[in-house]
Design an enzyme around this catalytic site. Sequence first.
Site, PDB file in Angstrom:
ATOM      1  N   GLU A  24      -4.632   8.339  -6.556  1.00 34.28           N
ATOM      2  CA  GLU A  24      -3.745   7.186  -6.318  1.00 34.28           C
ATOM      3  C   GLU A  24      -2.453   7.764  -5.755  1.00 34.28           C
ATOM      4  OE1 GLU A  24      -0.707   5.134  -6.515  1.00 34.28           O
ATOM      5  OE2 GLU A  24      -0.877   5.141  -8.704  1.00 34.28           O
ATOM      6  N   CYS A  51       4.980   3.088  -6.919  1.00 30.66           N
ATOM      7  CA  CYS A  51       4.198   3.294  -5.697  1.00 30.66           C
ATOM      8  C   CYS A  51       3.849   1.984  -5.007  1.00 30.66           C
ATOM      9  CB  CYS A  51       2.934   4.092  -5.997  1.00 30.66           C
ATOM     10  SG  CYS A  51       1.951   3.436  -7.346  1.00 30.66           S
TER      11      CYS A  51
END
Length: 477
Positions: free
Chosen positions: A249, A283
């Site tokens: 990720e 993020c």
Amino acid sequence: MCVRTLELYIDGQWVPASGTGGIDVVNPATEEVMARVPLASEADLDAALESARRGFEIWRAVPPAERCRIIQRAARLLLDRADRVAPIMSDEQGKPLSESHAEITRATELLEWAAEEGRRTYGETIPSPNGLRYLTFWEPIGPVLALTPWNFPMVSPARKVGTSLAAGCSCILKPSELTPHAALELVQAFHDAGLPAGVINMVLGEAAPICDRLLNSPVIRAVTFTGSVPVGKRIAEQAGRLLKPAVLELGGHSPVIVFEDVDVERVARAAVAATYRNAGQVCTSPTRFYIQDAIYEKFVETFAAHARSIQLGVGTDGAQQMGPVASGRRREALLAVFADAVQCGARLVLGGKAAGRTGYYLEPTIFAEVPEHARIMNEEPFGPVALFNRFSTPDEAVAKANALPYGLAAYVFTTNVHTARSVVHGIESGVVGLNSFSGSNPETPFGGNKDSGLGREGGTRGVREFMTLKFTVEGQL
């Protein structure tokens, strides 16, 4: 002042590291040293590997229902300890106390979901010729290496550890050296919940040598990492050479497309809350705002009005709405891209400067009419900043959204169902929020496209990322 040196967790015990040197854990709001992270030696890492190997053999034989009970017991212990743990997280990472409490709650939800999902890794019976029976089984892949970041020091370890343990794997956890305390609390909760020795191990130190040593070992069968794109690519290359699955990720630079038919006040207010959460160190944080011509000026003004009211302060101060960024290095990197944006011709609407004399604070920042070639439009800023530009047509907005190699999260705001379907379909992103900034939940798959990662965390896919499918043929003698 005496500073405590943290310990490693190997084979069910807290043990001192045998390496020399260490890294200071610094409170980003006060710049005071909270603790010292030791550097695990090769001998420490080898001990963790042997422990994980033995732990896997024990844990894979534990029935899924019992695994579920132990993981859920750890989740309850963590929640019971939230009033003690949340202030430590805020001191260590800088986020407001309310966000630390919310992160602990979300971590327990992730653990509980993974625990239950581990009981539902069903195989199949496949139609077969007479005299034969075709069956498939999901089995744990083996010991997992989990590398976690500093921005969500409880949620990220909980997600990775919870899913790997639910799959029947053992795990070696390496948390960020900037924010190790939350991971220590997570491991302690599993210890107190009765997790067998060796099933989880935790090592501390510098990420690169630890990753190299552990990932190259034949004991480790899969790796999961959350962090930057360059580091993720290096891990993917290394894992690929070794034919080990990698769940990655990675970074994002999330576009937000806002059409002229929305309620400007409502969307702008929600956008400010999402943009400056955790000082923008998320993020999936909305960063690149593309606003349709007719409402562009009004939206920027409304957004700026709400951003001006954000209160900065120490995380444990109840009145604080945004804390510092995580480190002095992070602040200097952001100030550099802010200066580049101004030099490229962007209009500074708000902020753009450091705030206060102590701590790594930055003012909530807004740039408008930002040239596409500015660094901040192409590099993930990972800080408290919003970038505004105009668009005219849906096709233009989609093209701008897809212009970067990132593809983690994107957001679309419109009341027109036809526009929504077309734009959502056209966006190249692993997560798309339609009239919502929510994108990561325990029961839903989370991950990116393009440079933003491989695999998925959460949902029904998350546990199976750490399992392997076995096909068997049963005949008759």
